[in-house]
Write an enzyme that holds these catalytic residues in place. Sequence first.
Site, PDB file in Angstrom:
ATOM      1  N   GLY A 198       0.068   7.574  16.294  1.00  0.00           N
ATOM      2  CA  GLY A 198      -1.002   8.510  16.629  1.00  0.00           C
ATOM      3  C   GLY A 198      -1.271   9.388  15.437  1.00  0.00           C
ATOM      4  N   ASN A 245       1.447  11.638  13.590  1.00  0.00           N
ATOM      5  CA  ASN A 245       1.794  11.226  12.229  1.00  0.00           C
ATOM      6  C   ASN A 245       1.663  12.390  11.252  1.00  0.00           C
ATOM      7  OD1 ASN A 245       2.106   8.626  13.208  1.00  0.00           O
ATOM      8  ND2 ASN A 245       0.273   7.804  12.230  1.00  0.00           N
ATOM      9  N   ASN A 249     -11.957   9.139   3.856  1.00  0.00           N
ATOM     10  CA  ASN A 249     -12.120   8.119   2.830  1.00  0.00           C
ATOM     11  C   ASN A 249     -13.610   7.880   2.625  1.00  0.00           C
ATOM     12  OD1 ASN A 249     -13.014   6.280   4.860  1.00  0.00           O
ATOM     13  ND2 ASN A 249     -10.934   5.521   5.186  1.00  0.00           N
ATOM     14  N   LEU A 273      -8.752   7.648  -1.550  1.00  0.00           N
ATOM     15  CA  LEU A 273      -9.232   6.369  -2.085  1.00  0.00           C
ATOM     16  C   LEU A 273      -8.135   5.316  -2.149  1.00  0.00           C
ATOM     17  CD1 LEU A 273     -11.293   7.917  -5.030  1.00  0.00           C
ATOM     18  CD2 LEU A 273     -12.155   7.206  -2.789  1.00  0.00           C
ATOM     19  N   SER A 279      -5.205   3.151  -3.081  1.00  0.00           N
ATOM     20  CA  SER A 279      -4.462   2.945  -4.327  1.00  0.00           C
ATOM     21  C   SER A 279      -5.157   3.564  -5.535  1.00  0.00           C
ATOM     22  CB  SER A 279      -4.258   1.445  -4.567  1.00  0.00           C
ATOM     23  OG  SER A 279      -5.506   0.793  -4.717  1.00  0.00           O
ATOM     24  N   THR A 315       0.228   1.258   6.840  1.00  0.00           N
ATOM     25  CA  THR A 315       0.027   1.932   8.118  1.00  0.00           C
ATOM     26  C   THR A 315       0.500   3.383   8.036  1.00  0.00           C
ATOM     27  OG1 THR A 315       0.425  -0.147   9.279  1.00  0.00           O
ATOM     28  CG2 THR A 315       0.519   1.879  10.584  1.00  0.00           C
ATOM     29  N   GLY A 321      -2.278   7.225   4.950  1.00  0.00           N
ATOM     30  CA  GLY A 321      -3.290   8.268   4.882  1.00  0.00           C
ATOM     31  C   GLY A 321      -2.891   9.501   5.673  1.00  0.00           C
ATOM     32  N   ASP A 322      -2.196   9.291   6.794  1.00  0.00           N
ATOM     33  CA  ASP A 322      -1.705  10.423   7.585  1.00  0.00           C
ATOM     34  C   ASP A 322      -0.586  11.152   6.855  1.00  0.00           C
ATOM     35  OD1 ASP A 322      -3.487   9.853   9.627  1.00  0.00           O
ATOM     36  OD2 ASP A 322      -2.070   8.568  10.687  1.00  0.00           O
ATOM     37  N   SER A 332       8.259   5.681   7.845  1.00  0.00           N
ATOM     38  CA  SER A 332       8.141   5.535   6.393  1.00  0.00           C
ATOM     39  C   SER A 332       8.016   6.859   5.654  1.00  0.00           C
ATOM     40  CB  SER A 332       6.914   4.669   6.060  1.00  0.00           C
ATOM     41  OG  SER A 332       5.696   5.377   6.306  1.00  0.00           O
TER      42      SER A 332
END
Length: 303
Positions: free
Chosen positions: A41, A45, A183, A222, A224, A249, A252-253, A292
């Site tokens: 979520g 996240n 993004n 953006l 990478s 996954t 971005g969060d 992660s």
Amino acid sequence: MNQPSIVVVGSLNADLVVRVQRHPHPGETLLGSGGTITAGGKGANQALAAALQGANVTMIGAVGEDSYAAPATEYLRRAGVNMRGIAAVDDECTGLAVITVSDDGENAIIVIPGANAIVNGDYVAGFDDVLHDADIVLLQGEIPASGFARAVELAGGRVVVNLAPVIEVPKEALLKADPLMANEHEGGLILKQLGVPCASDEPRDIAQALVDAGFKSVVMTLGSQGALVADASGLTPIPTPKVEAVDTTGAGDAFAGAFVAKLAEGADLVEAAHHAARVGAFAATRRGAQASYPGPEDELPSV
């Protein structure tokens, strides 16, 4: 002296993760592996990522009274996120995200909102004191628009918006974002929602068009290629460490949560974005979303 506070109003999901060699074409059946359930979520996240960077975080959201609620909140509990704003509702399932991750690290996601759909204006209004006292209120697009608008209305401090996915929200609420995080694809959709034309699909042009549309500041992620910070003083490119992506996954969060954590410490937009890029890159080197995210003991990659 009290530690600056961050309130995240957003979604909590259980993530069903399936690994595939490549993403299937329409009508195609592929064999996969995995099938594990973990926490996700966008709201959760980002709350976790901020907490792991040392921020004082409170989460406002909802889960169901089902078997998915525990894994959806597991990492938040471990990290010490204040969960007073998370309700367990008996007539809705916990939000569920079905995620397929290919061998090259790219992902595709289908989200079933479930209990996240109750985080509307009336629900959010029940936490007016928490929102008023927050130094930063962080929002995404996985809750009803009325909940988004009420959180902005009640926010006593800085509002940061990562409108992902891009949902229709009141213009006056959206324009209070400082910064808006998006993004380039989301940025283009937001311009369209605002009725602002942008002939270019270049990230720099989209970011500038968003500032011209009335946003005080914009952070355009953006992947990478790093990020862009845009405000009245111009555009600043933010490089990202070069890493071998295992699973993007939630990366971005991770960026968004680390960004607001750094803002809460007193960093400016550029400094916060530099730090967030390193946290997002770290997250991409490990499997899963919340699993992660780096903590204070982890060494972040350098640019």
